[in-house]
Structures are given as structure tokens and as C-alpha cells.
Design a protein around this motif. Structure first.
Motif, mmCIF file in Angstrom:
data_model
loop_
_atom_site.group_PDB
_atom_site.id
_atom_site.type_symbol
_atom_site.label_atom_id
_atom_site.label_comp_id
_atom_site.label_asym_id
_atom_site.label_seq_id
_atom_site.Cartn_x
_atom_site.Cartn_y
_atom_site.Cartn_z
ATOM 1 N N GLU A 194 0.817 -1.214 0.000
ATOM 2 C CA GLU A 194 0.000 0.000 0.000
ATOM 3 C C GLU A 194 0.851 1.263 0.000
ATOM 4 O OE1 GLU A 194 -2.874 -0.033 3.107
ATOM 5 O OE2 GLU A 194 -3.608 -2.053 2.632
ATOM 6 N N LYS A 195 2.157 1.081 0.027
ATOM 7 C CA LYS A 195 3.057 2.232 0.045
ATOM 8 C C LYS A 195 3.564 2.505 -1.359
ATOM 9 C CE LYS A 195 4.515 1.244 4.785
ATOM 10 N NZ LYS A 195 5.619 0.800 5.668
ATOM 11 N N ASN A 196 3.458 3.741 -1.776
ATOM 12 C CA ASN A 196 3.956 4.162 -3.069
ATOM 13 C C ASN A 196 5.078 5.171 -2.866
ATOM 14 O OD1 ASN A 196 1.953 2.883 -5.039
ATOM 15 N ND2 ASN A 196 0.607 3.871 -3.552
ATOM 16 N N TYR A 197 5.801 5.442 -3.950
ATOM 17 C CA TYR A 197 6.973 6.295 -3.855
ATOM 18 C C TYR A 197 6.953 7.356 -4.948
ATOM 19 C CZ TYR A 197 8.940 2.686 -0.794
ATOM 20 O OH TYR A 197 9.148 1.792 0.231
ATOM 21 N N CYS A 198 7.630 8.452 -4.675
ATOM 22 C CA CYS A 198 7.820 9.468 -5.698
ATOM 23 C C CYS A 198 9.206 10.078 -5.540
ATOM 24 C CB CYS A 198 6.737 10.551 -5.637
ATOM 25 S SG CYS A 198 6.614 11.386 -4.049
ATOM 26 N N ILE A 204 8.156 15.382 -11.090
ATOM 27 C CA ILE A 204 7.715 14.337 -10.168
ATOM 28 C C ILE A 204 7.683 13.003 -10.910
ATOM 29 C CG2 ILE A 204 5.958 13.589 -8.535
ATOM 30 C CD1 ILE A 204 7.084 16.308 -7.812
ATOM 31 N N LEU A 205 8.360 12.006 -10.366
ATOM 32 C CA LEU A 205 8.323 10.647 -10.903
ATOM 33 C C LEU A 205 7.723 9.734 -9.840
ATOM 34 C CD1 LEU A 205 11.950 10.476 -12.370
ATOM 35 C CD2 LEU A 205 9.844 11.062 -13.608
ATOM 36 N N TYR A 206 6.856 8.816 -10.256
ATOM 37 C CA TYR A 206 6.207 7.903 -9.325
ATOM 38 C C TYR A 206 6.767 6.497 -9.493
ATOM 39 C CZ TYR A 206 2.809 11.677 -8.766
ATOM 40 O OH TYR A 206 2.211 12.883 -8.517
ATOM 41 N N GLY A 207 6.790 5.718 -8.404
ATOM 42 C CA GLY A 207 7.324 4.372 -8.503
ATOM 43 C C GLY A 207 6.866 3.464 -7.378
ATOM 44 N N LYS A 208 7.289 2.205 -7.485
ATOM 45 C CA LYS A 208 7.028 1.197 -6.459
ATOM 46 C C LYS A 208 8.357 0.583 -6.046
ATOM 47 C CE LYS A 208 3.398 -0.310 -5.497
ATOM 48 N NZ LYS A 208 2.390 0.005 -4.435
ATOM 49 N N TYR A 266 18.081 14.534 -11.888
ATOM 50 C CA TYR A 266 17.410 13.999 -10.701
ATOM 51 C C TYR A 266 18.379 13.518 -9.629
ATOM 52 C CZ TYR A 266 12.668 14.184 -12.600
ATOM 53 O OH TYR A 266 11.462 14.606 -13.082
ATOM 54 N N SER A 267 19.671 13.430 -9.930
ATOM 55 C CA SER A 267 20.633 13.059 -8.886
ATOM 56 C C SER A 267 20.530 14.048 -7.724
ATOM 57 C CB SER A 267 22.054 13.087 -9.448
ATOM 58 O OG SER A 267 22.263 12.053 -10.372
ATOM 59 N N GLY A 268 20.529 13.530 -6.513
ATOM 60 C CA GLY A 268 20.378 14.373 -5.331
ATOM 61 C C GLY A 268 18.941 14.630 -4.931
ATOM 62 N N SER A 269 17.982 14.081 -5.686
ATOM 63 C CA SER A 269 16.567 14.296 -5.374
ATOM 64 C C SER A 269 16.118 13.435 -4.197
ATOM 65 C CB SER A 269 15.696 13.944 -6.584
ATOM 66 O OG SER A 269 15.978 14.757 -7.686
ATOM 67 N N PRO A 270 15.228 13.967 -3.368
ATOM 68 C CA PRO A 270 14.675 13.134 -2.304
ATOM 69 C C PRO A 270 13.678 12.128 -2.857
ATOM 70 C CG PRO A 270 13.606 15.274 -2.311
ATOM 71 C CD PRO A 270 14.715 15.345 -3.330
ATOM 72 N N VAL A 271 13.677 10.946 -2.265
ATOM 73 C CA VAL A 271 12.667 9.929 -2.542
ATOM 74 C C VAL A 271 11.694 9.950 -1.370
ATOM 75 C CG1 VAL A 271 12.227 7.478 -2.901
ATOM 76 C CG2 VAL A 271 14.295 8.514 -3.832
ATOM 77 N N LEU A 272 10.413 10.045 -1.672
ATOM 78 C CA LEU A 272 9.392 10.120 -0.633
ATOM 79 C C LEU A 272 8.458 8.927 -0.740
ATOM 80 C CD1 LEU A 272 8.553 13.904 -1.062
ATOM 81 C CD2 LEU A 272 10.083 12.890 0.632
ATOM 82 N N ARG A 273 8.088 8.392 0.388
ATOM 83 C CA ARG A 273 7.124 7.286 0.433
ATOM 84 C C ARG A 273 5.806 7.820 0.971
ATOM 85 N NH1 ARG A 273 8.666 1.868 3.656
ATOM 86 N NH2 ARG A 273 8.819 3.366 5.374
ATOM 87 N N TYR A 274 4.700 7.386 0.402
ATOM 88 C CA TYR A 274 3.418 7.886 0.881
ATOM 89 C C TYR A 274 2.398 6.764 1.019
ATOM 90 C CZ TYR A 274 2.366 8.024 -4.179
ATOM 91 O OH TYR A 274 2.203 7.717 -5.507
ATOM 92 N N ALA A 275 1.579 6.897 2.066
ATOM 93 C CA ALA A 275 0.499 5.956 2.361
ATOM 94 C C ALA A 275 -0.393 6.583 3.417
ATOM 95 C CB ALA A 275 1.041 4.622 2.862
#
Length: 246
Positions: A132-136, A160-164, A189-198
Motif C-alpha cells: 500500500e506504500k507508493n513512492y515518488c 515528479i516521478l512515481y514508482g514502487k 534527478y541526482s540528489g533528489s529526495p525519494v518520498l514514500r506515501y500511504a
């Protein structure tokens, strides 16, 4: 960081992260063409200090050094740094980090000019299943940046890029499989934060260091490793890894 729906739109994310995620600019020293470069950085709070975090290879690959990195807020105000921590020269993707501390005396004025930062201590409840957790990934792609040297201005648009979550592709790194159609260019995109959301919440998951638009896989340093570095940063002051910028 703002609470939002399970599937935040790009507009919602951009609104939430403006002032936290920043385009990296490099000072050239050339009077006519003073700024250039690609890459992304972001600001975090740790132990009552505010740090800028980015990828070391951003400046190494562009044949420069941390002293030439510039971060400008949307008002045009420049962010100043008083200390820097750089990982050792032997290249290791899991240690591809640059950490700069923002002058504590500047924080009030910077906040008035739009600077903000993430709370690395906030996490989504462990009861949420991984499925149920997605990433961007939130960064500044090279394709949406420009420099107008005649008008002395630059521009950048957050992407914004979305992923699993995916099986790790390299030791010490976590990986995402991007979702959606097309093969996006990951340059910038190097150095970009990856965020998880749920469950309407966002948490910091790590920082991008490598990826391929063709395969759709992004590799990133996990948040825990970055937190451990920040925890150890006071000890780094006694080693040559930790420098005082003039």
C-alpha cells in the motif's frame, strides 16, 4: 510536511515541497556566464541544525567543487553554508553524499524568503503493508532548466516521478521501479529526495544517486544511512572529511 491523499498529484507535491527541494546551480567564475549546472538538493532538520543534502557526483562529474555550489531561493536570495561534509574519494554509490550546513544566523531571514525543511524523524506507521506504500522522486530535470545570461536569470521546474519498491540493484542502495508510460530522462534527478506515501502521509525515504530512464529503475541511498551520517557528523569534525568553508 503536508498530509495529503494516497495518490498525491504533481501539483500537490510541488506545493508541499517548494522551499524544501532545490535546483543545484554551479558558479563558473565567468563574468558573462556566471551560473550553469544540473542536479537537485534538499534541506532537512537534524539535531537543531538545518542541512542541505545532495549527491557528491553532481559536482565531481561537472569538474567543480562544493565551494562553487549555489542554492537560490525563489526570491533570489542565496543560501550560505558554514560547514561541509564530503564522503571519501573512493567512489561508492552508497556513500555518494554531500552535506552542507546552513548558517544558523541566516535561518530566520531564509525562512522569510521561502526556505523550509523536512523532518527526518517522521515515519509512516509500520502497520501499513508495503504493497500500500507508493513512492515518488521530486527533483529538477535538466530538460526543464534554462539560463538567460542576457537577462541574468535562470529558471527550473520541479519534476515528479512515481514508482514502487523494487529489488535492490546495488549494495547499500534501495531501488524503485518507475510507474507510468514513457522513458523519462533522469538527468538532473541526482540528489533528489525519494518520498514514500500511504494513508495520506509522506515520509523521507532516501536520496537518488543512479538510475536509468530506459529500464525505469532508480537507485537511492536509504534514509537510515543518511540519518546515521548526520548523527555522526559531529565526530566527523575531527577528521579531514569534515571541513570549515571560508
Amino acid at each position: 510536511m503536508k498530509t495529503m491523499d494516497n495518490s498525491p498529484s504533481a501539483v500537490e507535491l510541488q506545493d508541499s515541497l517548494l522551499g524544501i527541494v532545490h535546483p543545484v546551480t554551479i558558479y563558473s567564475g565567468d563574468e558573462k556566464y556566471p551560473y550553469w549546472g544540473v542536479g537537485t538538493a534538499f534541506t532537512v532538520e537534524w539535531r537543531k541544525h538545518i542541512y542541505l543534502i545532495s549527491a557528491k557526483h553532481i559536482w565531481v562529474n561537472q569538474n567543480t567543487n562544493p565551494e562553487h555550489i549555489r542554492i537560490f531561493l525563489r526570491t533570489g536570495m542565496e543560501v550560505r553554508f558554514d560547514r561541509e561534509a564530503v564522503m571519501k574519494d573512493d567512489y561508492n554509490p552508497a556513500g555518494d553524499l554531500l552535506v552542507l550546513r546552513i548558517y544558523p544566523e541566516d535561518l530566520s531571514t531564509l525562512s522569510d524568503n521561502g526556505l523550509w525543511w523536512m523532518d527526518l524523524g517522521f515515519t509512516i506507521g509500520d502497520s501499513t503493508p508495503e504493497r500500500e506504500k507508493n513512492y515518488c522522486v521530486c527533483g529538477y530535470p535538466d530538460s526543464d532548466r534554462s539560463y538567460d545570461y542576457d537577462e541574468r536569470v535562470s529558471s527550473a521546474t520541479m519534476g515528479i516521478l512515481y514508482g514502487k519498491s523494487a529489488t535492490s540493484q546495488a549494495p547499500g542502495l534501495d531501488s524503485l521501479k518507475l510507474t507510468g508510460t514513457g522513458t523519462p530522462s533522469l538527468r538532473g534527478y541526482s540528489g533528489s529526495p525519494v518520498l514514500r506515501y500511504a494513508n495520506g502521509q509522506l515520509e523521507f525515504s532516501g536520496m537518488v544517486v543512479t538510475g536509468s530512464g530506459t529500464s525505469g529503475v532508480v537507485n537511492y541511498i536509504p534514509a537510515q544511512a543518511i540519518a546515521e551520517l548526520l548523527y555522526d557528523i559531529e565526530g566527523m569534525e575531527y577528521r579531514q572529511d569534515y571541513l570549515t568553508s571560508e
